[in-house]
Write a protein that holds these residues in place. Structure first.
Motif, PDB file in Angstrom:
ATOM      1  N   LEU A 205       0.834  -1.212   0.000  1.00  0.00           N
ATOM      2  CA  LEU A 205       0.000   0.000   0.000  1.00  0.00           C
ATOM      3  C   LEU A 205       0.862   1.253   0.000  1.00  0.00           C
ATOM      4  CD1 LEU A 205      -2.938  -0.750   2.470  1.00  0.00           C
ATOM      5  CD2 LEU A 205      -3.151   0.033   0.117  1.00  0.00           C
ATOM      6  N   ALA A 206       1.907   1.251   0.844  1.00  0.00           N
ATOM      7  CA  ALA A 206       2.777   2.422   0.946  1.00  0.00           C
ATOM      8  C   ALA A 206       3.559   2.665  -0.338  1.00  0.00           C
ATOM      9  CB  ALA A 206       3.749   2.242   2.114  1.00  0.00           C
ATOM     10  N   GLY A 213      -0.719   7.878  -7.082  1.00  0.00           N
ATOM     11  CA  GLY A 213      -1.243   9.212  -6.797  1.00  0.00           C
ATOM     12  C   GLY A 213      -0.321  10.310  -7.281  1.00  0.00           C
ATOM     13  N   GLY A 214       0.993  10.149  -7.061  1.00  0.00           N
ATOM     14  CA  GLY A 214       1.948  11.165  -7.492  1.00  0.00           C
ATOM     15  C   GLY A 214       2.014  11.292  -9.000  1.00  0.00           C
ATOM     16  N   ILE A 215       1.940  10.156  -9.694  1.00  0.00           N
ATOM     17  CA  ILE A 215       1.972  10.183 -11.164  1.00  0.00           C
ATOM     18  C   ILE A 215       0.742  10.899 -11.710  1.00  0.00           C
ATOM     19  CG2 ILE A 215       1.785   8.728 -13.216  1.00  0.00           C
ATOM     20  CD1 ILE A 215       3.574   6.697 -11.783  1.00  0.00           C
ATOM     21  N   THR A 220      -1.917  15.955 -13.920  1.00  0.00           N
ATOM     22  CA  THR A 220      -2.956  16.975 -13.814  1.00  0.00           C
ATOM     23  C   THR A 220      -2.377  18.370 -13.608  1.00  0.00           C
ATOM     24  OG1 THR A 220      -4.468  15.344 -12.875  1.00  0.00           O
ATOM     25  CG2 THR A 220      -5.026  17.669 -12.549  1.00  0.00           C
ATOM     26  N   ASP A 221      -1.423  18.478 -12.688  1.00  0.00           N
ATOM     27  CA  ASP A 221      -0.940  19.790 -12.256  1.00  0.00           C
ATOM     28  C   ASP A 221       0.462  20.124 -12.730  1.00  0.00           C
ATOM     29  OD1 ASP A 221      -3.350  19.974 -10.801  1.00  0.00           O
ATOM     30  OD2 ASP A 221      -2.442  18.929  -9.098  1.00  0.00           O
ATOM     31  N   GLY A 222       1.137  19.171 -13.360  1.00  0.00           N
ATOM     32  CA  GLY A 222       2.515  19.405 -13.760  1.00  0.00           C
ATOM     33  C   GLY A 222       3.489  18.961 -12.685  1.00  0.00           C
ATOM     34  N   TRP A 223       4.767  18.930 -13.050  1.00  0.00           N
ATOM     35  CA  TRP A 223       5.791  18.466 -12.125  1.00  0.00           C
ATOM     36  C   TRP A 223       6.038  19.490 -11.025  1.00  0.00           C
ATOM     37  CZ3 TRP A 223       8.253  14.338 -10.584  1.00  0.00           C
ATOM     38  CH2 TRP A 223       9.422  14.487  -9.821  1.00  0.00           C
ATOM     39  N   SER A 224       6.267  18.979  -9.819  1.00  0.00           N
ATOM     40  CA  SER A 224       6.635  19.831  -8.691  1.00  0.00           C
ATOM     41  C   SER A 224       7.473  19.003  -7.733  1.00  0.00           C
ATOM     42  CB  SER A 224       5.395  20.372  -7.978  1.00  0.00           C
ATOM     43  OG  SER A 224       4.731  19.340  -7.262  1.00  0.00           O
ATOM     44  N   LEU A 225       8.189  19.689  -6.844  1.00  0.00           N
ATOM     45  CA  LEU A 225       8.986  18.982  -5.849  1.00  0.00           C
ATOM     46  C   LEU A 225       8.108  18.141  -4.928  1.00  0.00           C
ATOM     47  CD1 LEU A 225      11.640  21.685  -4.850  1.00  0.00           C
ATOM     48  CD2 LEU A 225      11.987  19.617  -6.220  1.00  0.00           C
ATOM     49  N   ILE A 230       6.500  12.727  -3.211  1.00  0.00           N
ATOM     50  CA  ILE A 230       5.484  11.688  -2.985  1.00  0.00           C
ATOM     51  C   ILE A 230       5.852  10.414  -3.748  1.00  0.00           C
ATOM     52  CG2 ILE A 230       3.081  11.061  -3.444  1.00  0.00           C
ATOM     53  CD1 ILE A 230       2.361  14.013  -2.951  1.00  0.00           C
ATOM     54  N   ILE A 231       6.243  10.575  -5.024  1.00  0.00           N
ATOM     55  CA  ILE A 231       6.627   9.419  -5.824  1.00  0.00           C
ATOM     56  C   ILE A 231       7.870   8.750  -5.240  1.00  0.00           C
ATOM     57  CG2 ILE A 231       7.445   8.669  -8.094  1.00  0.00           C
ATOM     58  CD1 ILE A 231       5.733  10.918  -9.295  1.00  0.00           C
TER      59      ILE A 231
END
Length: 511
Positions: A205-206, A213-215, A220-225, A230-231
């Motif tokens: 799960l972890a 979720g991170g992908i 949706t929002d573009g790449w961010s730190l 999260i990934i």
């Protein structure tokens, strides 16, 4: 063909839950605006209503596959049918966004019990490897068809009933499964001595929830730190999961199976194939609605047209594999799918519907042929007492592949859209420059000739982005076709004919 105790009746029963589980991935495509008007969710809650089902499903597939191997695949399937029905009723009559999110999460839990159980039961129903190949091809076609049919049924129900009806359609089908399952499906397939390693379940799960979720958030929002962190956290948990599988006596994933190059290559091919299936679905849906301007129901009906090819492709792939060998057909299927992306790269605007349908049809035909043979091989080489775990692994890679398809192709499209949007019309704003959806909203607000200019600029930029995403997809599938063909043939020698189902059976027996 269908005798009173024929396993084919059992296959019919197993296709019922698979149709619904795959439909629930897409059934909310058109229901979200109605839910938003009724329950008034926050933007974050709206995202969770849509995504939590897939997140929970992906995170629990490995665990539920192992549970099925312990308590019995039929027993877990019927338990899942009860849970799916109860969660569907809760979702249909949810009076708040929080309740609906919880119901969708429970649907994900129940769906995770159903998916590996159905594939494992096919492994037990069909001893003859050629019949099993046909059965799994049928199962694959039903699963693919469910994703396509979901929006159609959703659009029809939303025109005649309230939004909760898209969940209630699950209940009668699951009740039918509860009645026929005990008569048509084998019992006693579990191993009570099998232990479920809870730390491995937690690590699974972890791993999967942050990665998927991170992908999706990046798409949706573009790449961010933040998204990268999260990934990375998910990947780190994945390392811990892998190390634990090497230490425990009864792991969730038997890593020794990956020593068979055909098995590991097939897992990789399945991920890439689902990358293409889901990535193309997102591109096609946006194109039909936002570029061609079709209503949701009309767009859904046109999106269903390419899946007609699926009904012929799945059984044909098994016959071709028996004659030419599995490696050749898998490589050919990926090549056909790559040509579908090439056709999509020729789309130009409102007159491109025929090219869109041809390209999407080639993609659907090639990738369904590929995934049907890959699923058959993976299940065929798995030990019978680990069929649920291996089915869970296969379906987990499908979820990851779909998430990557959305993220990678979506990111390419969005990047090219932003660089290709050119308009100095009065009223153009940042949202119009970010996405076609934003351009549609802005154009409606501005109106007049300026609004038309903004909409044309948005559609032109989107088509340019679609071309780039399609080219990227074509390159990935073409490279995979070449590499996969070499890797699969290198294990069977000569012309690859040894990859036919009988060879898989021999491999499974030797384990």
């Amino acid at each position: 063909m269908f005798s009173r105790r024929s396993p084919w009746w059992g296959l019919v029963a197993l296709c019922l839950p698979m149709l619904l589980v795959s439909m629930d991935v897409s059934v909310l495509f058109f229901a979200v605006p109605y839910i938003s008007a009724d329950l008034d969710p926050s933007p974050a809650q709206q995202l969770w209503i849509f995504d939590v089902y897939g997140f929970v499903l992906a995170g629990l597939l490995l665990t539920m596959g192992a549970v099925a191997d312990r308590i019995g695949h039929r027993r877990l399937l019927l338990i899942g049918a009860v849970g799916f029905s109860a969660a569907s009723i809760l979702a249909a009559y949810a009076d708040s966004a929080t309740t609906l999110i919880a119901a969708r999460a429970l649907l994900g839990v129940a769906g995770a019990t159903l998916m590996p159980s159905t594939l494992a039961l096919i492994r037990h129903l069909f001893d003859d490897p050629r019949q099993r190949t046909t059965a799994i091809a049928t199962w694959t076609a039903v699963m693919s068809g469910g994703v396509a049919v979901g929006p159609i049924i959703s659009g029809f129900l939303l025109e005649h009933f309230w939004w909760g009806s898209v969940f209630l359609i699950n209940v009668p089908v699951m009740i039918a499964l509860l009645f026929v399952g005990p008569f048509l499906l084998p019992a006693g397939t579990g191993d009570p001595g099998r232990r479920i390693d809870l730390p491995s379940s937690a690590l699974a799960l972890a791993t999967l929830l942050p990665v998927v979720g991170g992908i999706k958030a990046t798409a949706t929002d573009g790449w961010s730190l933040t998204h990268g962190a999260i990934i990375a956290a998910g990947v780190l948990a994945g390392v811990g999961f892998t190390l634990r599988q090497l230490r425990v006596d009864q792991p969730l994933v038997d890593l020794r199976l990956f020593a068979d190059r055909r098995f590991s290559t097939s897992i990789w091919i399945n991920l890439i194939a689902m990358f293409g299936v889901i990535g193309n679905a997102i591109l096609m849906t946006q194109y039909l609605q936002s570029v061609l301007g079709y209503s949701p129901l009309t767009a859904a009906l046109w999106s269903l047209a390419p899946t007609v090819a699926v009904g012929f492709t799945a059984p044909a792939s098994t016959m071709l594999a028996a004659r030419f060998g599995r490696p050749a057909v898998i490589s050919g299927g990926l090549t056909v799918a790559a040509s579908g992306f090439v056709v999509l790269a020729t789309t130009t605007g409102a007159s491109s519907l025929p090219a869109l349908l041809v390209g999407a049809g080639l993609l659907a035909a090639g990738l369904v042929a590929t995934t049907a043979l890959v699923a058959d091989h993976i299940v065929g080489v798995a030990p019978a007492d680990r069929a649920g775990s291996v089915a869970g692994l296969l379906e987990t890679t499908s979820e990851l592949g779909g998430a990557l398809g959305i993220a990678v192709l979506g990111s390419v499209l969005n990047m090219l859209y932003r660089s290709g949007f050119h308009s100095d019309a009065p009223g153009v704003d940042a949202s119009a420059r970010e996405s076609l959806g934003g351009a549609v909203v802005t154009a409606g607000r501005v109106g007049g000739e300026a609004g038309d200019q903004i909409l044309r600029a948005g559609r032109d930029a989107f088509v340019g982005g679609l071309h780039g995403a399609a080219v990227a997809g074509a390159i990935l599938l073409a490279v995979t076709a070449v590499v996969a063909g070499r890797l699969l043939r290198s294990q069977v020698g000569g012309d690859g004919a040894g990859s036919a189902p009988d060879a898989d059976r021999e491999t499974a027996t030797s384990r």
